[in-house]
Design an enzyme around this catalytic site. Structure first.
Site, short mmCIF file in Angstrom:
data_model
loop_
_atom_site.label_atom_id
_atom_site.label_comp_id
_atom_site.label_asym_id
_atom_site.label_seq_id
_atom_site.Cartn_x
_atom_site.Cartn_y
_atom_site.Cartn_z
N HIS A 72 0.85 -1.20 0.00
CA HIS A 72 0.00 0.00 0.00
C HIS A 72 0.88 1.24 0.00
CE1 HIS A 72 -4.16 -1.58 1.48
NE2 HIS A 72 -3.65 -2.29 0.49
N TYR A 200 -9.28 5.22 7.52
CA TYR A 200 -9.47 5.54 8.94
C TYR A 200 -10.52 6.65 9.02
CZ TYR A 200 -5.09 3.12 10.10
OH TYR A 200 -4.10 2.17 10.29
N PRO A 292 -4.22 -0.03 18.66
CA PRO A 292 -3.95 -0.46 17.28
C PRO A 292 -4.18 0.62 16.22
CG PRO A 292 -5.94 -1.50 18.14
CD PRO A 292 -5.32 -0.76 19.26
N LYS A 296 0.94 -0.35 15.13
CA LYS A 296 2.31 -0.42 15.59
C LYS A 296 2.63 -1.65 16.45
CE LYS A 296 3.76 2.89 13.40
NZ LYS A 296 3.79 2.14 12.17
N TYR A 383 3.84 6.31 10.26
CA TYR A 383 3.01 5.16 9.91
C TYR A 383 3.84 4.07 9.20
CZ TYR A 383 -1.25 2.62 8.69
OH TYR A 383 -2.24 1.65 8.59
P1 FAS Z 1 1.70 -12.22 21.62
O1 FAS Z 1 0.75 -11.86 22.71
O2 FAS Z 1 1.23 -12.26 20.21
O3 FAS Z 1 2.34 -13.66 21.90
C1 FAS Z 1 2.71 -14.04 23.21
C2 FAS Z 1 2.63 -15.55 23.29
O4 FAS Z 1 3.10 -15.95 24.58
C3 FAS Z 1 1.20 -16.05 23.16
O5 FAS Z 1 1.12 -17.04 22.17
C4 FAS Z 1 0.87 -16.61 24.55
O6 FAS Z 1 0.05 -17.77 24.49
C5 FAS Z 1 2.24 -16.97 25.08
N1 FAS Z 1 2.32 -16.94 26.55
C6 FAS Z 1 1.76 -16.06 27.40
N2 FAS Z 1 2.08 -16.37 28.68
C7 FAS Z 1 2.88 -17.48 28.63
C8 FAS Z 1 3.53 -18.27 29.60
N3 FAS Z 1 3.42 -17.99 30.89
N4 FAS Z 1 4.24 -19.35 29.19
C9 FAS Z 1 4.37 -19.62 27.86
N5 FAS Z 1 3.77 -18.92 26.88
C10 FAS Z 1 3.04 -17.84 27.27
N6 FAS Z 1 -1.31 -4.95 16.51
C11 FAS Z 1 -1.41 -4.27 15.35
O7 FAS Z 1 -0.38 -3.78 14.86
N7 FAS Z 1 -2.63 -4.12 14.72
C12 FAS Z 1 -3.78 -4.68 15.23
O8 FAS Z 1 -4.85 -4.54 14.66
C13 FAS Z 1 -3.72 -5.42 16.43
N8 FAS Z 1 -4.83 -6.02 16.95
C14 FAS Z 1 -4.73 -6.70 18.14
C15 FAS Z 1 -5.86 -7.32 18.74
C16 FAS Z 1 -5.74 -8.00 19.96
C17 FAS Z 1 -6.97 -8.65 20.59
C18 FAS Z 1 -4.50 -8.07 20.62
C19 FAS Z 1 -4.37 -8.77 21.95
C20 FAS Z 1 -3.38 -7.47 20.04
C21 FAS Z 1 -3.49 -6.79 18.80
N9 FAS Z 1 -2.38 -6.20 18.19
C22 FAS Z 1 -2.45 -5.52 17.03
C23 FAS Z 1 -1.10 -6.28 18.81
C24 FAS Z 1 -0.53 -7.64 18.47
O9 FAS Z 1 -0.48 -7.79 17.09
C25 FAS Z 1 0.79 -7.74 19.18
O10 FAS Z 1 1.57 -6.57 19.00
C26 FAS Z 1 1.58 -8.94 18.75
O11 FAS Z 1 0.78 -10.07 18.93
C27 FAS Z 1 2.84 -8.98 19.61
O12 FAS Z 1 3.40 -10.20 19.46
P2 FAS Z 1 4.11 -10.92 20.72
O13 FAS Z 1 4.99 -9.93 21.41
O14 FAS Z 1 4.66 -12.17 20.20
O15 FAS Z 1 2.93 -11.21 21.76
C1 PHB Z 2 -5.95 -4.59 10.67
O1 PHB Z 2 -6.02 -4.80 9.45
O2 PHB Z 2 -6.24 -5.46 11.54
C2 PHB Z 2 -5.50 -3.24 11.15
C3 PHB Z 2 -4.97 -2.35 10.24
C4 PHB Z 2 -4.55 -1.10 10.69
C5 PHB Z 2 -4.68 -0.76 12.02
C6 PHB Z 2 -5.21 -1.67 12.94
C7 PHB Z 2 -5.62 -2.91 12.50
O3 PHB Z 2 -4.28 0.47 12.46
#
Ligand code: FAS
Ligand code: PHB
Length: 388
Positions: A72, A200, A292, A296, A383
Site C-alpha cells: 500500500h 481511517y 492499534p 504499531k 506510519y
Molecule cells: P503475543 O501476545 O502475540 O504472543 C505471546 C505468546 O506468549 C502467546 O502465544 C501466549 O500464548 C504466550 N504466553 C503467554 N504467557 C505465557 C507463559 N506464561 N508461558 C508460555 N507462553 C506464554 N497490533 C497491530 O499492529 N494491529 C492490530 O490490529 C492489532 N490487533 C490486536 C488485537 C488484539 C486482541 C490483541 C491482543 C493485540 C493486537 N495487536 C495488534 C497487537 C498484536 O499484534 C501484538 O503486538 C503482537 O501479537 C505482539 O506479538 P508478541 O509480542 O509475540 O505477543
Molecule cells: C488490521 O487490518 O487489523 C489493522 C490495520 C490497521 C490498524 C489496525 C488494525 O491500524
C-alpha cells in the site's frame, strides 16, 4: 536440558527471535503455553512496516509475504468533513504491506519446523529462576511431566499477560499506562475491501477503520463502549453503523456480508521499563502495548527482535555492548511509536467525557493535516515506521 537461549512465548516475537538466532547458529528453544492451533486462530494485526518485511525475508520467511502481501502506497484519513489521502510513497519513499499476523505466525512456525527448532506447546506453569544471576533456568510442565531448561539467557516474548515481565521485581520496574474509555469491535468478512487502501474514519458517533486481509477478505473495526459484547452486535447492526461513520461516497460502495469472526479488543497504552533485568530480556507485548490505531503493535515487536537478535549474536561473538544497551535502544523507538499511536487515537476517536473543546481540537488537527504537506509527512513517516 540445556539451550543457549530460552524463549518464553510462541507468538510473532518469540518465533522470529528463535529463527534469527538459529540462522546465526545460536541454539534457542521456544516454550508456548497454548496449542499451535490456538495461536494460529488469533486474528490480530494486518499492517507490516518495511522493517518487519525485511526482517522476515532475512529470517527466510518472506516468500509468501512477497507473493500474497498487498503493498500500500498510502491511506485515507476521513474525519470532520475532510478526506485526506496520505501518500506514503511520495512523502517518504516507503510503503507498508498488508499481510495478516496470522499468516506471519504460520510462516514462522513452518520455517522453524523445517529447521527442526525445538518448540514446546502446552508448556504450563512456566517459571523463571535466577534470571538476575549467571546461571538462569526455566521450569515448566508439559502433559504432566516436569521439565527444566538451563540457559545463558531468557527472552520474555510472552505478551502482556505473560510471566516474564512480572519476574522483574516491582522495585525495579517502572510502568506507564493509559487505558482508553472504549474498545474496538472487529469483524472479518468474506467481502471485497471497501477501498484499495485502508480508510481511517473519525465521526461524532465514533471511530471506524476499513482494512483487509486480501481481495476477498475484509477486516473492519468500530469504536464501541467497553460495556459492549460481540453478541450485542448483529452483522446488520455492524454494517449499518459502519456506513454511518464513513464519508457518503465511500459508504455507498461498501459491500456487506456475514461475519466469519467478531471480537472486541480493549485499547491501552502501556510501557514497562526497563526491558531487561540480569539475563532476562523482554520483547514485544511483554514490555509494551499500543492502541492499534497506528498499526504499531506487531511492528514494535519486530524492532525489539531486531535489536535483541543482533545483541545476542554479538554477545556470542564476544561483544556484550549491544546487550547492555538493548533496553535503552528498544525503548527509544517504543516511546516514539507509542506517541504516534496515542496521537492517532486522540485525533480520530470520540471521547464523550472530554466535551466540545477536544472535538474542536480534533477538527483543527484534521484541517491542518488536510492543508499541510509537513503534517502529512509527519503522519506518513511514523506510519511506515521510523528507522530501526
Ligand atoms: P503475543 O501476545 O502475540 O504472543 C505471546 C505468546 O506468549 C502467546 O502465544 C501466549 O500464548 C504466550 N504466553 C503467554 N504467557 C505465557 C507463559 N506464561 N508461558 C508460555 N507462553 C506464554 N497490533 C497491530 O499492529 N494491529 C492490530 O490490529 C492489532 N490487533 C490486536 C488485537 C488484539 C486482541 C490483541 C491482543 C493485540 C493486537 N495487536 C495488534 C497487537 C498484536 O499484534 C501484538 O503486538 C503482537 O501479537 C505482539 O506479538 P508478541 O509480542 O509475540 O505477543
Ligand atoms: C488490521 O487490518 O487489523 C489493522 C490495520 C490497521 C490498524 C489496525 C488494525 O491500524
Amino acid at each position: 536440558m540445556r539451550h543457549q537461549v530460552c524463549i518464553i512465548g510462541g507468538g510473532p516475537s518469540g518465533l522470529l527471535l528463535s529463527l534469527l538466532l538459529r540462522r546465526a547458529g545460536i541454539d534457542a528453544v521456544v516454550l508456548e503455553q497454548r496449542t499451535r492451533d490456538y495461536v494460529l486462530a488469533r486474528i490480530r494485526a494486518g499492517v507490516l512496516e518495511q522493517g518487519l518485511c525485511d526482517l522476515l525475508r532475512e529470517a527466510g520467511v518472506g516468500k509468501r509475504l512477497d507473493a500474497e502481501g498487498f503493498v500500500h502506497d498510502g491511506t485515507i484519513i476521513a474525519a470532520h468533513g475532510q478526506k485526506v489521502h496520505i501518500d506514503f510513497r511520495a512523502l517518504t519513499g516507503k510503503t507498508v504491506t498488508i499481510y495478516g499476523q496470522t499468516e506471519v505466525t504460520r510462516d514462522l512456525y513452518d520455517e522453524l519446523d523445517r529447521t527442526g527448532a525445538p518448540i514446546f506447546h502446552e508448556a504450563e506453569e512456566v517459571a523463571l529462576h535466577d534470571a538476575d544471576g549467571d546461571a538462569p533456568y526455566v521450569t515448566f510442565t508439559q502433559h504432566g511431566r516436569n521439565h527444566r531448561i538451563d540457559c545463558d539467557y531468557i527472552a520474555g516474548c510472552d505478551g502482556f499477560h505473560g510471566i516474564s515481565r512480572r519476574t522483574i521485581p516491582e522495585t525495579v520496574r517502572r510502568e506507564y499506562e493509559h487505558v482508553y474509555p472504549f474498545g474496538w469491535l472487529g469483524i472479518l468478512s468474506e467481502t471485497r475491501p471497501l477501498y484499495r487502501e485502508l480508510v481511517y474514519a473519525g465521526h461524532e458517533r465514533g471511530f471506524a477503520l476499513c482494512s483487509m486481509r486480501n481481495a476477498h477478505l475484509s477486516r473492519h473495526y468500530l469504536q464501541v463502549p467497553l460495556t459492549d459484547k460481540p453478541q450485542d452486535w448483529s452483522d446488520d447492526a455492524f454494517w449499518a453503523e459502519l456506513r454511518r461513520r464513513l464519508p457518503p461516497d465511500l459508504a455507498d460502495t461498501l459491500v456487506t456480508g456475514p461475519s466469519v469472526e467478531k471480537s472486541i479488543a480493549p485499547l491501552r497504552s502501556f510501557i514497562s521499563e526497563p526491558m531487561s533485568w540480569g539475563r532476562l530480556y523482554l520483547a514485544g507485548d511483554a514490555a509494551h502495548i499500543v492502541p492499534p490505531t497506528g498499526a504499531k503493535g506487531l511492528n514494535l515487536a519486530a524492532s525489539d527482535v531486531y535489536y535483541l537478535s543482533r545483541a545476542m549474536i554479538a554477545r556470542y561473538a564476544g561483544d556484550e555492548g549491544l546487550l547492555k544497551s538493548y533496553s535503552a535502544t528498544a525503548l527509544a523507538r517504543v516511546w516514539k511509536a507509542s506517541r504516534f499511536s496515542w496521537s492517532m487515537t486522540r485525533m480520530l476517536h470520540d471521547f464523550p467525557a472530554e466535551g466540545d473543546f477536544l472535538q474542536r481540537m480534533q477538527r483543527a488537527e484534521v484541517d491542518y493535516l488536510a492543508g499541510s504537506k509537513a503534517a502529512q509527512t509527519t503522519l506518513a513517516e511514523n506510519y511506515v515506521g521510523l528507522p530501526y
